[in-house]
Design a protein around this motif. Structure first.
Motif, mmCIF file in Angstrom:
data_model
loop_
_atom_site.group_PDB
_atom_site.id
_atom_site.type_symbol
_atom_site.label_atom_id
_atom_site.label_comp_id
_atom_site.label_asym_id
_atom_site.label_seq_id
_atom_site.Cartn_x
_atom_site.Cartn_y
_atom_site.Cartn_z
ATOM 1 N N LEU A 102 0.822 -1.226 0.000
ATOM 2 C CA LEU A 102 0.000 0.000 0.000
ATOM 3 C C LEU A 102 0.847 1.264 0.000
ATOM 4 C CD1 LEU A 102 -2.755 1.524 0.623
ATOM 5 C CD2 LEU A 102 -2.064 1.366 3.015
ATOM 6 N N VAL A 103 1.893 1.263 0.823
ATOM 7 C CA VAL A 103 2.473 2.553 1.197
ATOM 8 C C VAL A 103 3.693 2.905 0.352
ATOM 9 C CG1 VAL A 103 3.706 1.520 3.136
ATOM 10 C CG2 VAL A 103 3.216 3.930 3.186
ATOM 11 N N LYS A 104 3.722 4.174 -0.064
ATOM 12 C CA LYS A 104 4.840 4.740 -0.833
ATOM 13 C C LYS A 104 5.274 6.013 -0.119
ATOM 14 C CE LYS A 104 4.475 1.908 -4.360
ATOM 15 N NZ LYS A 104 5.126 0.716 -3.863
ATOM 16 N N ILE A 105 6.397 6.546 -0.556
ATOM 17 C CA ILE A 105 6.869 7.793 0.048
ATOM 18 C C ILE A 105 6.803 8.914 -0.984
ATOM 19 C CG2 ILE A 105 8.850 8.991 1.059
ATOM 20 C CD1 ILE A 105 9.688 6.304 2.278
ATOM 21 N N LYS A 106 6.124 9.985 -0.594
ATOM 22 C CA LYS A 106 6.135 11.192 -1.416
ATOM 23 C C LYS A 106 7.228 12.081 -0.847
ATOM 24 C CE LYS A 106 3.290 15.264 -2.406
ATOM 25 N NZ LYS A 106 3.851 16.238 -1.447
ATOM 26 N N TRP A 107 8.173 12.456 -1.700
ATOM 27 C CA TRP A 107 9.320 13.213 -1.215
ATOM 28 C C TRP A 107 8.877 14.544 -0.624
ATOM 29 C CZ3 TRP A 107 12.190 17.614 -1.395
ATOM 30 C CH2 TRP A 107 13.525 17.511 -0.969
ATOM 31 N N PRO A 108 9.411 14.989 0.512
ATOM 32 C CA PRO A 108 10.555 14.384 1.182
ATOM 33 C C PRO A 108 10.208 13.211 2.088
ATOM 34 C CG PRO A 108 9.976 16.444 2.268
ATOM 35 C CD PRO A 108 9.057 16.313 1.093
ATOM 36 N N ASN A 109 9.056 13.252 2.774
ATOM 37 C CA ASN A 109 8.847 12.147 3.714
ATOM 38 C C ASN A 109 7.400 11.988 4.149
ATOM 39 O OD1 ASN A 109 8.906 14.412 5.449
ATOM 40 N ND2 ASN A 109 11.112 14.169 5.621
ATOM 41 N N ASP A 110 6.489 12.148 3.197
ATOM 42 C CA ASP A 110 5.094 11.797 3.485
ATOM 43 C C ASP A 110 4.881 10.347 3.092
ATOM 44 O OD1 ASP A 110 4.369 14.319 4.251
ATOM 45 O OD2 ASP A 110 3.303 14.818 2.405
ATOM 46 N N LEU A 111 4.161 9.623 3.929
ATOM 47 C CA LEU A 111 3.742 8.280 3.529
ATOM 48 C C LEU A 111 2.362 8.413 2.886
ATOM 49 C CD1 LEU A 111 6.104 7.539 5.346
ATOM 50 C CD2 LEU A 111 4.733 5.706 6.312
ATOM 51 N N VAL A 112 2.243 7.883 1.684
ATOM 52 C CA VAL A 112 0.977 8.014 0.953
ATOM 53 C C VAL A 112 0.522 6.647 0.447
ATOM 54 C CG1 VAL A 112 1.422 10.402 0.211
ATOM 55 C CG2 VAL A 112 2.194 8.502 -1.234
ATOM 56 N N ASP A 113 -0.774 6.570 0.085
ATOM 57 C CA ASP A 113 -1.260 5.325 -0.517
ATOM 58 C C ASP A 113 -1.051 5.391 -2.032
ATOM 59 O OD1 ASP A 113 -3.285 6.845 -1.616
ATOM 60 O OD2 ASP A 113 -4.912 5.848 -0.573
ATOM 61 N N ARG A 114 -1.547 4.387 -2.739
ATOM 62 C CA ARG A 114 -1.283 4.299 -4.187
ATOM 63 C C ARG A 114 -1.845 5.491 -4.943
ATOM 64 N NH1 ARG A 114 -3.569 -0.468 -2.750
ATOM 65 N NH2 ARG A 114 -2.118 -2.172 -2.362
ATOM 66 N N THR A 115 -2.879 6.134 -4.392
ATOM 67 C CA THR A 115 -3.468 7.267 -5.104
ATOM 68 C C THR A 115 -2.982 8.608 -4.537
ATOM 69 O OG1 THR A 115 -5.373 7.164 -3.640
ATOM 70 C CG2 THR A 115 -5.557 6.001 -5.736
ATOM 71 N N GLY A 116 -1.961 8.564 -3.696
ATOM 72 C CA GLY A 116 -1.361 9.805 -3.207
ATOM 73 C C GLY A 116 -2.026 10.370 -1.970
ATOM 74 N N HIS A 117 -2.974 9.666 -1.375
ATOM 75 C CA HIS A 117 -3.600 10.168 -0.139
ATOM 76 C C HIS A 117 -2.658 9.923 1.037
ATOM 77 C CE1 HIS A 117 -7.019 10.084 -2.832
ATOM 78 N NE2 HIS A 117 -7.627 10.909 -1.992
ATOM 79 N N LYS A 118 -2.595 10.909 1.923
ATOM 80 C CA LYS A 118 -1.559 10.881 2.973
ATOM 81 C C LYS A 118 -1.947 9.953 4.122
ATOM 82 C CE LYS A 118 1.251 14.194 5.611
ATOM 83 N NZ LYS A 118 1.907 15.506 5.487
ATOM 84 N N ASP A 154 -16.049 12.948 9.955
ATOM 85 C CA ASP A 154 -16.036 14.181 9.180
ATOM 86 C C ASP A 154 -14.669 14.814 9.356
ATOM 87 O OD1 ASP A 154 -18.473 14.287 7.989
ATOM 88 O OD2 ASP A 154 -19.471 15.155 9.757
ATOM 89 N N LEU A 155 -13.912 14.827 8.299
ATOM 90 C CA LEU A 155 -12.577 15.427 8.377
ATOM 91 C C LEU A 155 -12.686 16.931 8.200
ATOM 92 C CD1 LEU A 155 -10.603 12.963 6.125
ATOM 93 C CD2 LEU A 155 -10.409 13.215 8.581
ATOM 94 N N PRO A 156 -11.715 17.667 8.746
ATOM 95 C CA PRO A 156 -11.692 19.090 8.423
ATOM 96 C C PRO A 156 -11.557 19.257 6.899
ATOM 97 C CG PRO A 156 -9.746 18.427 9.708
ATOM 98 C CD PRO A 156 -10.632 17.235 9.593
ATOM 99 N N PRO A 157 -12.147 20.299 6.343
ATOM 100 C CA PRO A 157 -12.186 20.441 4.889
ATOM 101 C C PRO A 157 -10.811 20.321 4.232
ATOM 102 C CG PRO A 157 -13.344 22.253 5.966
ATOM 103 C CD PRO A 157 -12.794 21.396 7.065
ATOM 104 N N GLU A 158 -9.771 20.828 4.906
ATOM 105 C CA GLU A 158 -8.445 20.826 4.255
ATOM 106 C C GLU A 158 -7.870 19.409 4.143
ATOM 107 O OE1 GLU A 158 -9.172 22.168 7.156
ATOM 108 O OE2 GLU A 158 -7.631 21.710 8.643
ATOM 109 N N LEU A 159 -8.451 18.452 4.901
ATOM 110 C CA LEU A 159 -7.941 17.080 4.838
ATOM 111 C C LEU A 159 -8.849 16.144 4.043
ATOM 112 C CD1 LEU A 159 -6.710 16.391 8.487
ATOM 113 C CD2 LEU A 159 -5.381 17.103 6.501
ATOM 114 N N ALA A 160 -10.102 16.594 3.833
ATOM 115 C CA ALA A 160 -11.122 15.671 3.317
ATOM 116 C C ALA A 160 -10.701 14.978 2.031
ATOM 117 C CB ALA A 160 -12.426 16.419 3.120
ATOM 118 N N SER A 161 -10.018 15.673 1.142
ATOM 119 C CA SER A 161 -9.708 15.042 -0.143
ATOM 120 C C SER A 161 -8.255 14.562 -0.218
ATOM 121 C CB SER A 161 -9.977 16.027 -1.274
ATOM 122 O OG SER A 161 -9.142 17.145 -1.081
ATOM 123 N N THR A 162 -7.492 14.758 0.862
ATOM 124 C CA THR A 162 -6.059 14.439 0.751
ATOM 125 C C THR A 162 -5.577 13.354 1.716
ATOM 126 O OG1 THR A 162 -5.517 16.181 2.339
ATOM 127 C CG2 THR A 162 -5.451 16.785 -0.018
#
Ligand code: BTN
Length: 265
Positions: A102-118, A154-162
């Protein structure tokens, strides 16, 4: 874990920030290996001065105190070591959760899923002026979205899509045991931090980081304090810095915020 350097695990039901706590401990001379874990943070810190929020008891919020003896240009590998340990730990969770791969790294060091969600963020904070207790401390904190967001949050709006979480990604959608994730991270950290101590180990960290890094091959916008530029991320340097091709000329990014304008194909 008795032969691990990460045996001193200090737990807090609520604290302002586990990074802040360990930096203060480090300044007072605490040794490498102290770990702080919180159920809740009232002033959790994110990268670039942002805050890091999570409801009490849902996610894994932890920091480790390291005292790496590294040249300045290789310090990025300290955060890479922690990000890779977290990837390894998630990869080793029980098979029935179906989280492998599942997990990948978005540089510099975010762990994300296959579709880039954090799934997780890593924040390293150093105090190069601190003289007590050995080489200057680097505190590396990681917040892993274990059970938040869940299916009905219910996520805060700034997180809902990411953002996403292990719970949302796991087969069955049931709660994922935070203690199991913590134990896995500490086990894997021992190996990854040991690798920091020698050039061959550091080479291995950089190449594992490149292998996991979903930014390589993506069109990116790099936001720096003095402006932005766009290009194609082509690889990492041996120190783990990002190389971006800008109109045919390679540009190395040591620190910055990277937005994937177009994911790699
Ligand atoms: C990011 O912005 O992506 C990095 C987030 C890092 C959050 C973790 S949670 C535990 C530790 N303590 C903090 O105050 N921050 C880090």
């Amino acid at each position: 874990m008795s032969d691990s350097r990460f045996n001193d695990v200090r737990r807090f039901s609520s604290i302002d920030s586990t990074n802040r706590y360990l930096l203060d401990e480090a300044r007072a001379g605490a040794p490498e290996g102290v770990v702080a874990v919180a159920d809740h943070q009232t002033a959790g810190r994110g990268r670039l001065g942002r805050s890091w929020e999570a409801p009490p008891g849902a996610n894994l919020l932890m920091s480790v105190l390291l005292r790496p003896d590294l040249p300045a240009n290789e310090r990025h590998l300290v955060t890479a070591a922690v990000a890779l340990a977290a990837c390894d730990a998630i990869e080793s969770l029980p098979r029935e959760l179906a989280l492998a791969g599942l997990v990948k790294i978005k540089w510099p060091n975010d762990l994300v899923d296959r579709t880039g969600h954090k799934l997780a963020g890593v924040l390293a904070e150093a105090d190069l002026t601190a003289t007590a207790g050995g080489p200057p401390p680097v505190v590396v904190g990681i917040g892993i979205n274990v059970n938040w967001p869940g299916p009905n949050d219910d996520l805060p709006p700034e997180l809902a899509s990411t953002a996403t979480s292990l719970r949302l990604q796991a087969a069955g959608g049931g709660e994922v045991d935070r203690e199991m994730v913590l134990a896995g991270v500490l086990t894997e950290l021992e190996l990854r931090v040991a690798a920091l101590a020698n050039p061959t180990g550091r080479q291995g960290l950089a190449s594992d980081l490149a292998a996991q890094c979903t930014t390589i091959g993506a069109s990116v916008r790099v936001d720096l304090p003095d402006g932005s530029f766009e290009g194609l991320a082509t690889g990492l340097t041996p120190e783990g810095h990002l190389v971006v091709d800008v109109d045919g000329a390679p540009r190395t990014v040591v620190a910055g915020d990277v937005v994937h304008v177009r994911p790699r194909v």
